[in-house]
Motif scaffolding. Structure first.
Motif, PDB file in Angstrom:
ATOM      1  N   ALA A  37       1.447  -0.962   0.187  1.00 53.22           N
ATOM      2  CA  ALA A  37      -0.015  -0.220   0.183  1.00 53.22           C
ATOM      3  C   ALA A  37       0.608   1.575  -0.061  1.00 53.22           C
ATOM      4  O   ALA A  37       0.408   2.380  -0.057  1.00 53.22           O
ATOM      5  N   ASP A  58      -0.704   1.104   9.336  1.00 54.87           N
ATOM      6  CA  ASP A  58       0.168   2.333   8.231  1.00 54.87           C
ATOM      7  C   ASP A  58      -0.635   3.549   7.901  1.00 54.87           C
ATOM      8  O   ASP A  58      -2.023   3.705   8.005  1.00 54.87           O
ATOM      9  N   THR A  77      -8.557  -9.619  -4.441  1.00 53.88           N
ATOM     10  CA  THR A  77      -7.149  -8.287  -4.414  1.00 53.88           C
ATOM     11  C   THR A  77      -7.503  -7.592  -5.353  1.00 53.88           C
ATOM     12  O   THR A  77      -8.117  -7.479  -5.834  1.00 53.88           O
ATOM     13  N   PHE A  94      -0.952 -11.532  -4.010  1.00 56.08           N
ATOM     14  CA  PHE A  94      -1.490 -11.516  -5.176  1.00 56.08           C
ATOM     15  C   PHE A  94      -2.592 -12.366  -4.837  1.00 56.08           C
ATOM     16  O   PHE A  94      -3.602 -12.520  -6.163  1.00 56.08           O
ATOM     17  N   GLY A  96      -4.716 -12.386  -2.733  1.00 55.04           N
ATOM     18  CA  GLY A  96      -6.109 -11.972  -2.285  1.00 55.04           C
ATOM     19  C   GLY A  96      -6.462 -13.245  -1.146  1.00 55.04           C
ATOM     20  O   GLY A  96      -7.579 -13.411  -1.322  1.00 55.04           O
ATOM     21  N   ALA A  98      -4.895 -13.646   2.394  1.00 55.47           N
ATOM     22  CA  ALA A  98      -4.206 -12.906   3.223  1.00 55.47           C
ATOM     23  C   ALA A  98      -5.879 -12.717   4.575  1.00 55.47           C
ATOM     24  O   ALA A  98      -6.179 -12.956   5.146  1.00 55.47           O
ATOM     25  N   LEU A  99      -6.103 -11.764   3.866  1.00 58.61           N
ATOM     26  CA  LEU A  99      -7.356 -10.907   4.987  1.00 58.61           C
ATOM     27  C   LEU A  99      -8.549 -11.880   5.289  1.00 58.61           C
ATOM     28  O   LEU A  99      -8.716 -12.119   5.893  1.00 58.61           O
TER      29      LEU A  99
HETATM   30  P1  ADP Z   1      -3.460  -9.889  -1.465  1.00 57.31           P
HETATM   31  O1  ADP Z   1      -2.560  -9.092  -0.785  1.00 57.31           O
HETATM   32  O2  ADP Z   1      -2.886 -10.971  -2.149  1.00 57.31           O
HETATM   33  O3  ADP Z   1      -4.126  -8.908  -2.505  1.00 57.31           O
HETATM   34  P2  ADP Z   1      -4.262 -10.191   0.323  1.00 57.31           P
HETATM   35  O4  ADP Z   1      -6.125 -10.645   1.353  1.00 57.31           O
HETATM   36  O5  ADP Z   1      -3.376  -9.170   1.688  1.00 57.31           O
HETATM   37  O6  ADP Z   1      -4.415  -9.791  -0.833  1.00 57.31           O
HETATM   38  O7  ADP Z   1      -5.889  -8.077   0.405  1.00 57.31           O
HETATM   39  C1  ADP Z   1      -6.962  -7.962  -0.036  1.00 57.31           C
HETATM   40  C2  ADP Z   1      -6.808  -6.226  -0.536  1.00 57.31           C
HETATM   41  O8  ADP Z   1      -7.522  -6.187   0.454  1.00 57.31           O
HETATM   42  C3  ADP Z   1      -5.407  -5.971  -0.935  1.00 57.31           C
HETATM   43  O9  ADP Z   1      -4.963  -6.069  -2.266  1.00 57.31           O
HETATM   44  C4  ADP Z   1      -5.472  -4.812  -0.724  1.00 57.31           C
HETATM   45  O10 ADP Z   1      -6.724  -4.043  -2.020  1.00 57.31           O
HETATM   46  C5  ADP Z   1      -6.484  -4.535   0.124  1.00 57.31           C
HETATM   47  N1  ADP Z   1      -5.416  -4.376   1.186  1.00 57.31           N
HETATM   48  C6  ADP Z   1      -5.229  -5.047   2.538  1.00 57.31           C
HETATM   49  N2  ADP Z   1      -4.809  -4.976   3.119  1.00 57.31           N
HETATM   50  C7  ADP Z   1      -4.257  -3.045   2.571  1.00 57.31           C
HETATM   51  C8  ADP Z   1      -3.569  -2.169   3.102  1.00 57.31           C
HETATM   52  N3  ADP Z   1      -2.468  -2.298   4.339  1.00 57.31           N
HETATM   53  N4  ADP Z   1      -4.133  -1.081   2.875  1.00 57.31           N
HETATM   54  C9  ADP Z   1      -4.291  -0.527   1.960  1.00 57.31           C
HETATM   55  N5  ADP Z   1      -4.758  -2.105   1.057  1.00 57.31           N
HETATM   56  C10 ADP Z   1      -4.967  -2.808   1.955  1.00 57.31           C
END
Ligand code: ADP
Ligand code: MG
Length: 585
Positions: A37, A58, A77, A94, A96, A98-99
């Motif tokens: 980000a 962050d 993602t 990439f 999509g 983790a969250l």
């Molecule tokens: P990935 O990182 O593989 O895209 P994640 O599940 O980690 O998948 O995150 C999903 C989406 O959430 C990311 O693609 C991004 O758009 C958004 N995102 C997650 N964390 C942040 C962050 N700290 N700041 C901005 N956007 C975030």
């Protein structure tokens, strides 16, 4: 049992297990998201090793209000759109996953405000299920709090280690990312106390000092490669820091690798680095290395495992050999004498080198030539055995050097291809004489200097006895002795290198050496003693010609790095090291 589709929740939990193994995986994923980000400040606040809570904040671009819920869905993602994008990944995330994975196994509160928006959104999720959503005032960026990890997956909870161990794993990740992103200000807090923070100055060395302290950081060697390796633009660049051989650990955890900004684990690369230190480290010890490998994104496959820490190198030029070569070159170029010597010895095939034939034509002479006062102008490097081409340190011997001058009537300064040598004239001459002397002994062709009128030498009674007893050995060493009254000998000849020395002194010293026990065989022991007796001393001013002659002879020694006692003959300062000392890097 009939076949049934897994419930969404169970499927999520299974999938989550691949990404979120323990609290440190949460830290890793959230820090990577923050870096993706574009954050320049990242705070990591951990309680009880992450078991109770992990909060990462962050100042990155934030998540648009409209996308906030979507971000927590599986396979959501913003970093990948088409299958082609998979061939060249420029972001840390990439997949999509983790969250969604973190949300599935914990209670999450996220507050985020995207760049373009005037207010932030707070979202609460339990086990991935939305609990609340509010508009709140918030600075730009994202704060994600992860509480009670694995509260709904007791099996996982059981596998967590002690808080201290989990904490250590978190520390490891944060420290490594801080090294790779020195322009980002990291702060790590455990149970309310700041345990690690970086300035975000952009200088890796600042981060290294924070981690290892100034003493170790100061010693680190820079690996840098400004010039393209092969093609233009460069296919692979490798930069970073490595420890000198004096810095080592019991495990590999200080070997840290980044490929295109991504922290990776790679056994082959790690092995390449360890191999580069071969013979330089005590066995069972591992070096410090921090390497950043940059290569075209389409040459690395990062989509090997959900945690994205493994990579596969595509293409025909995997970087292992290059890494090993660069590490080795850096070690050799910067290593002080002893290490260099160990390196060279470990690499030089036993049977090669100039040692064997050294000096052969010269031993026919029985009279020292003019200018022989120090034995320095003699012998001329025999043409047949002189190195034909310039060698450099990496081939095992000394490079061709140019004499610059003498300091303190003790050290000769020379310039080599890539740096400066400070040569201990005494140690160097000891080495030269020892090699010449040993070689003559082995061929049983001792060049001697006949004393025109003989010199009488009186010894203490017990010494006279010893010398008498070993007179054959003395003869082979070049000392022709005749009994000449009680405890006295007439010296008829001396080894040629001793032409200008007091024969009495040499014989007394040799007699002393006969009394001392030695691990070496007798000739070696005596020749070592005599060589150090005959060598020029500290405090002896040398002419340019004498220095040049000495350096040329040292260049021809088989093991020019140490004197026969094992002390270094020179100190090497590379141009790179000088630049570093002057703060020019
Ligand atoms: P990935 O990182 O593989 O895209 P994640 O599940 O980690 O998948 O995150 C999903 C989406 O959430 C990311 O693609 C991004 O758009 C958004 N995102 C997650 N964390 C942040 C962050 N700290 N700041 C901005 N956007 C975030
Ligand atoms: Mg991510």
């Amino acid at each position: 049992m009939t076949i049934q589709l897994l419930s969404d929740q169970l499927a999520s939990q299974i999938a989550a297990g691949e990404v979120v193994e323990r609290p440190s995986s949460v830290v890793k994923e959230l820090v990577e998201n923050a870096l993706d980000a574009g954050a320049t400040i990242i705070n990591i606040d951990v309680r009880d090793g992450g078991r109770t809570s992990i909060q990462i904040s962050d100042n990155g671009c934030g998540i648009p209000a409209a996308d906030l819920e979507i971000a927590f869905l599986r396979h959501a993602t913003s970093k990948l759109q088409t299958v082609d994008d998979l061939n060249a990944i420029y972001t840390l995330g990439f997949r999509g996953e983790a969250l969604a994975a973190i949300a599935a196994v914990s209670k999450i509160t996220v507050v985020s405000r995207a760049t373009a928006e005037s207010a932030g959104i707070r979202l609460q999720l339990d086990g991935g299920i939305r609990q609340s959503r509010d508009t709140v005032g918030a600075p730009q960026g994202t704060v994600i709090s992860v509480e009670n990890i694995f509260y709904n997956v007791p099996a996982r909870l059981k596998f967590l280690k002690s808080d201290a161990t989990e904490r250590k794993l978190i520390d490891e990740f944060v420290v490594r990312y801080a090294l790779a992103y020195p322009q980002v200000r990291f702060r790590l807090i455990h149970n309310g106390r700041i345990t690690f923070q970086t300035s975000g100055s952009g200088h890796i060395l600042d981060v290294l000092i924070t981690i290892y302290g100034p003493e170790i950081a100061r010693q680190l060697l820079t690996i840098g490669q400004d010039e393209p390796i092969a093609d233009d633009p460069p296919a692979i660049t490798i930069t970073g820091f490595i420890g000198p051989p004096s810095v080592h650990w019991a495990n590999r955890s200080h070997i840290v690798l980044f490929v295109n900004g991504r922290l990776v684990k790679d056994n082959q690369l790690t092995y390449a680095i360890i191999q580069a230190y071969h013979t330089l480290l005590p066995s069972g010890r591992y070096p410090l290395a921090l390497l950043f490998i940059e290569m075209p994104a389409d040459q690395v496959d990062v989509n090997v495992h959900p945690t994205k820490t493994e990579v596969r190198f595509r293409g025909d030029k995997p970087p292992f050999g290059l890494v090993q070569r660069m590490v080795r070159q850096t070690l050799v170029a910067d290593a002080p004498t002893r290490q260099m010597s160990a390196w060279a010895m470990g690499n030089q095939p036993e049977a090669t080198g100039w040692g064997g034939e050294m000096g052969q034509p010269v031993f026919a002479r029985s009279e020292p030539p003019e200018q022989s006062s120090l034995g320095l102008a003699w012998p001329e490097p025999p043409a047949a055995t002189a190195p034909e081409t310039e060698t450099d340190a990496s081939s095992g011997g000394l490079p061709i050097m140019r004499v610059v001058g003498q300091v303190g009537a003790a050290y000769i300064i020379t310039e080599g291809p890539e740096g400066l040598f400070l040569i201990d004239q005494q140690a160097a001459h000891e080495r030269i004489l020892y090699d010449l002397y040993m070689s003559a002994w082995q061929r049983q062709q001792m060049p001697t200097h006949t004393l025109a009128s003989g010199t009488a030498v009186s010894l203490a009674p017990h010494q006279a006895e010893l010398v008498q007893h070993h007179s054959a050995t003395f003869a082979k060493l070049g000392f022709q002795l005749e009994p000449f009254g009680p405890h006295t000998f007439m010296v008829r000849s001396v080894p040629i290198w001793a032409a200008e020395h007091d024969p009495a002194q040499l014989i007394v010293q040799t007699a002393h050496a006969l009394e001392r026990p030695s691990a070496d065989d007798l000739p070696r022991h005596l020749i070592r003693t005599l060589s150090s007796q005959m060598a020029i001393r500290q405090g002896q001013a040398l002419t340019h010609t004498q220095m040049t002659s000495l350096i040329q002879q040292l260049e021809q020694c088989r093991d020019p790095f140490t004197n026969p006692q094992g002390s270094p003959t020179f100190i090497y300062l590379s141009v790179a090291q000088l630049a570093r000392e002057f703060g020019r890097l």
